[in-house]
Design a protein around this motif. Structure first.
Motif, PDB file in Angstrom:
ATOM      1  N   GLU A  22       1.281 -50.815  55.888  1.00 55.41           N
ATOM      2  CA  GLU A  22       0.192 -49.890  56.218  1.00 55.41           C
ATOM      3  C   GLU A  22      -1.159 -50.507  55.890  1.00 55.41           C
ATOM      4  OE1 GLU A  22       0.235 -47.054  57.962  1.00 55.41           O
ATOM      5  OE2 GLU A  22       2.339 -47.567  58.243  1.00 55.41           O
ATOM      6  N   GLY A  23      -1.258 -51.204  54.780  1.00 54.52           N
ATOM      7  CA  GLY A  23      -2.497 -51.891  54.431  1.00 54.52           C
ATOM      8  C   GLY A  23      -2.846 -52.987  55.421  1.00 54.52           C
ATOM      9  N   VAL A  24      -1.861 -53.773  55.815  1.00 53.70           N
ATOM     10  CA  VAL A  24      -2.092 -54.844  56.778  1.00 53.70           C
ATOM     11  C   VAL A  24      -2.516 -54.263  58.128  1.00 53.70           C
ATOM     12  CG1 VAL A  24      -0.954 -56.683  58.098  1.00 53.70           C
ATOM     13  CG2 VAL A  24      -0.566 -56.500  55.647  1.00 53.70           C
ATOM     14  N   LYS A  25      -1.856 -53.180  58.546  1.00 53.21           N
ATOM     15  CA  LYS A  25      -2.208 -52.559  59.826  1.00 53.21           C
ATOM     16  C   LYS A  25      -3.641 -52.009  59.803  1.00 53.21           C
ATOM     17  CE  LYS A  25       0.961 -49.799  61.535  1.00 53.21           C
ATOM     18  NZ  LYS A  25       2.119 -48.901  61.670  1.00 53.21           N
ATOM     19  N   ASP A  29      -6.558 -53.284  62.213  1.00 55.38           N
ATOM     20  CA  ASP A  29      -7.298 -52.325  63.036  1.00 55.38           C
ATOM     21  C   ASP A  29      -8.806 -52.456  62.822  1.00 55.38           C
ATOM     22  OD1 ASP A  29      -5.029 -51.317  64.214  1.00 55.38           O
ATOM     23  OD2 ASP A  29      -4.841 -49.617  62.830  1.00 55.38           O
ATOM     24  N   GLU A  30      -9.225 -52.642  61.575  1.00 52.84           N
ATOM     25  CA  GLU A  30     -10.647 -52.822  61.287  1.00 52.84           C
ATOM     26  C   GLU A  30     -11.192 -54.101  61.906  1.00 52.84           C
ATOM     27  OE1 GLU A  30     -11.153 -52.678  57.072  1.00 52.84           O
ATOM     28  OE2 GLU A  30     -10.685 -50.543  56.935  1.00 52.84           O
ATOM     29  N   MET A  31     -10.358 -55.127  61.954  1.00 50.45           N
ATOM     30  CA  MET A  31     -10.762 -56.398  62.545  1.00 50.45           C
ATOM     31  C   MET A  31     -10.620 -56.387  64.069  1.00 50.45           C
ATOM     32  SD  MET A  31     -11.733 -58.049  59.919  1.00 50.45           S
ATOM     33  CE  MET A  31     -11.932 -59.696  60.484  1.00 50.45           C
ATOM     34  N   LYS A  32     -10.097 -55.273  64.623  1.00 54.79           N
ATOM     35  CA  LYS A  32      -9.898 -55.095  66.062  1.00 54.79           C
ATOM     36  C   LYS A  32      -8.990 -56.180  66.642  1.00 54.79           C
ATOM     37  CE  LYS A  32     -14.057 -52.465  66.976  1.00 54.79           C
ATOM     38  NZ  LYS A  32     -14.709 -52.215  65.753  1.00 54.79           N
ATOM     39  N   VAL A  33      -7.903 -56.457  65.915  1.00 53.79           N
ATOM     40  CA  VAL A  33      -6.918 -57.436  66.348  1.00 53.79           C
ATOM     41  C   VAL A  33      -5.765 -56.691  67.014  1.00 53.79           C
ATOM     42  CG1 VAL A  33      -5.282 -59.200  65.547  1.00 53.79           C
ATOM     43  CG2 VAL A  33      -7.524 -59.003  64.481  1.00 53.79           C
ATOM     44  N   LYS A  34      -5.332 -57.185  68.169  1.00 51.45           N
ATOM     45  CA  LYS A  34      -4.190 -56.589  68.851  1.00 51.45           C
ATOM     46  C   LYS A  34      -2.910 -57.185  68.244  1.00 51.45           C
ATOM     47  CE  LYS A  34      -2.224 -55.727  73.357  1.00 51.45           C
ATOM     48  NZ  LYS A  34      -2.296 -55.986  74.796  1.00 51.45           N
ATOM     49  N   TYR A  35      -1.964 -56.318  67.905  1.00 52.31           N
ATOM     50  CA  TYR A  35      -0.743 -56.773  67.247  1.00 52.31           C
ATOM     51  C   TYR A  35       0.411 -55.849  67.609  1.00 52.31           C
ATOM     52  CZ  TYR A  35      -1.792 -52.940  64.071  1.00 52.31           C
ATOM     53  OH  TYR A  35      -2.067 -51.707  63.545  1.00 52.31           O
ATOM     54  N   ALA A  36       1.633 -56.353  67.418  1.00 53.51           N
ATOM     55  CA  ALA A  36       2.847 -55.546  67.566  1.00 53.51           C
ATOM     56  C   ALA A  36       3.270 -55.133  66.157  1.00 53.51           C
ATOM     57  CB  ALA A  36       3.945 -56.341  68.251  1.00 53.51           C
ATOM     58  N   SER A  37       3.291 -53.829  65.910  1.00 53.04           N
ATOM     59  CA  SER A  37       3.539 -53.357  64.544  1.00 53.04           C
ATOM     60  C   SER A  37       4.909 -53.771  64.020  1.00 53.04           C
ATOM     61  CB  SER A  37       3.383 -51.841  64.474  1.00 53.04           C
ATOM     62  OG  SER A  37       4.290 -51.208  65.344  1.00 53.04           O
ATOM     63  N   ASN A  38       5.899 -53.860  64.893  1.00 46.90           N
ATOM     64  CA  ASN A  38       7.231 -54.251  64.435  1.00 46.90           C
ATOM     65  C   ASN A  38       7.279 -55.715  64.004  1.00 46.90           C
ATOM     66  OD1 ASN A  38       8.391 -51.713  64.823  1.00 46.90           O
ATOM     67  ND2 ASN A  38       8.713 -52.120  66.977  1.00 46.90           N
ATOM     68  N   ILE A  39       6.467 -56.547  64.636  1.00 47.42           N
ATOM     69  CA  ILE A  39       6.401 -57.951  64.220  1.00 47.42           C
ATOM     70  C   ILE A  39       5.726 -58.052  62.854  1.00 47.42           C
ATOM     71  CG2 ILE A  39       5.575 -60.245  64.863  1.00 47.42           C
ATOM     72  CD1 ILE A  39       7.676 -59.099  66.780  1.00 47.42           C
ATOM     73  N   VAL A  40       4.716 -57.230  62.628  1.00 48.11           N
ATOM     74  CA  VAL A  40       4.052 -57.202  61.313  1.00 48.11           C
ATOM     75  C   VAL A  40       5.051 -56.783  60.242  1.00 48.11           C
ATOM     76  CG1 VAL A  40       2.245 -56.081  59.939  1.00 48.11           C
ATOM     77  CG2 VAL A  40       1.771 -56.760  62.295  1.00 48.11           C
ATOM     78  N   VAL A  41       5.856 -55.765  60.543  1.00 41.71           N
ATOM     79  CA  VAL A  41       6.878 -55.318  59.587  1.00 41.71           C
ATOM     80  C   VAL A  41       7.865 -56.444  59.314  1.00 41.71           C
ATOM     81  CG1 VAL A  41       8.760 -53.703  59.190  1.00 41.71           C
ATOM     82  CG2 VAL A  41       6.675 -52.901  60.257  1.00 41.71           C
ATOM     83  N   LEU A  42       8.290 -57.156  60.351  1.00 44.14           N
ATOM     84  CA  LEU A  42       9.236 -58.252  60.179  1.00 44.14           C
ATOM     85  C   LEU A  42       8.687 -59.316  59.248  1.00 44.14           C
ATOM     86  CD1 LEU A  42      11.768 -59.926  60.927  1.00 44.14           C
ATOM     87  CD2 LEU A  42      10.501 -60.743  62.909  1.00 44.14           C
TER      88      LEU A  42
END
Length: 101
Positions: A22-25, A29-42
């Motif tokens: 949640e902190g990383v997301k 989001d503040e940095m306006k970076v597009k990401y896949a949340s499941n990859i971040v979790v992995l």
């Protein structure tokens, strides 16, 4: 490592992973970076699961060998699955990994 210890570590790692993700997301989001949340979790789950298990091994003076290295990897994957909580999330993550590559 006993089953009780493994389950306790897995529960603790999954809880820590959820908070860190949640902190990383929020940061992404503040940095306006597009990401896949499941990859971040992995990624976060593998780092926390494998790193936490390695710290446990060092504290308990368990030697690193082929078998404990396999357990370390299994803990990382188990942490990822526990942090995902649900088949639909795992299926979505596999699809995102395929599309990312």
């Amino acid at each position: 490592m006993t089953v009780e210890t493994m389950l306790t570590l897995l529960m603790a790692f999954a809880a820590i992973t959820s908070v860190v993700v949640e902190g990383v997301k929020k940061f992404l989001d503040e940095m306006k970076v597009k990401y896949a949340s499941n990859i971040v979790v992995l990624i976060v789950a593998l780092v926390i699961g494998c790193g936490g298990t390695a710290i446990y091994y060092v504290n308990c003076q368990i030697p690193f060998n082929a078998l404990t290295s396999v357990y370390l990897a299994i803990m990382g994957i188990g942490n990822w699955l526990a942090a995902m909580l649900g088949y639909d999330k795992v299926k979505q993550a596999i699809t995102q990994v395929k599309n990312a590559g």
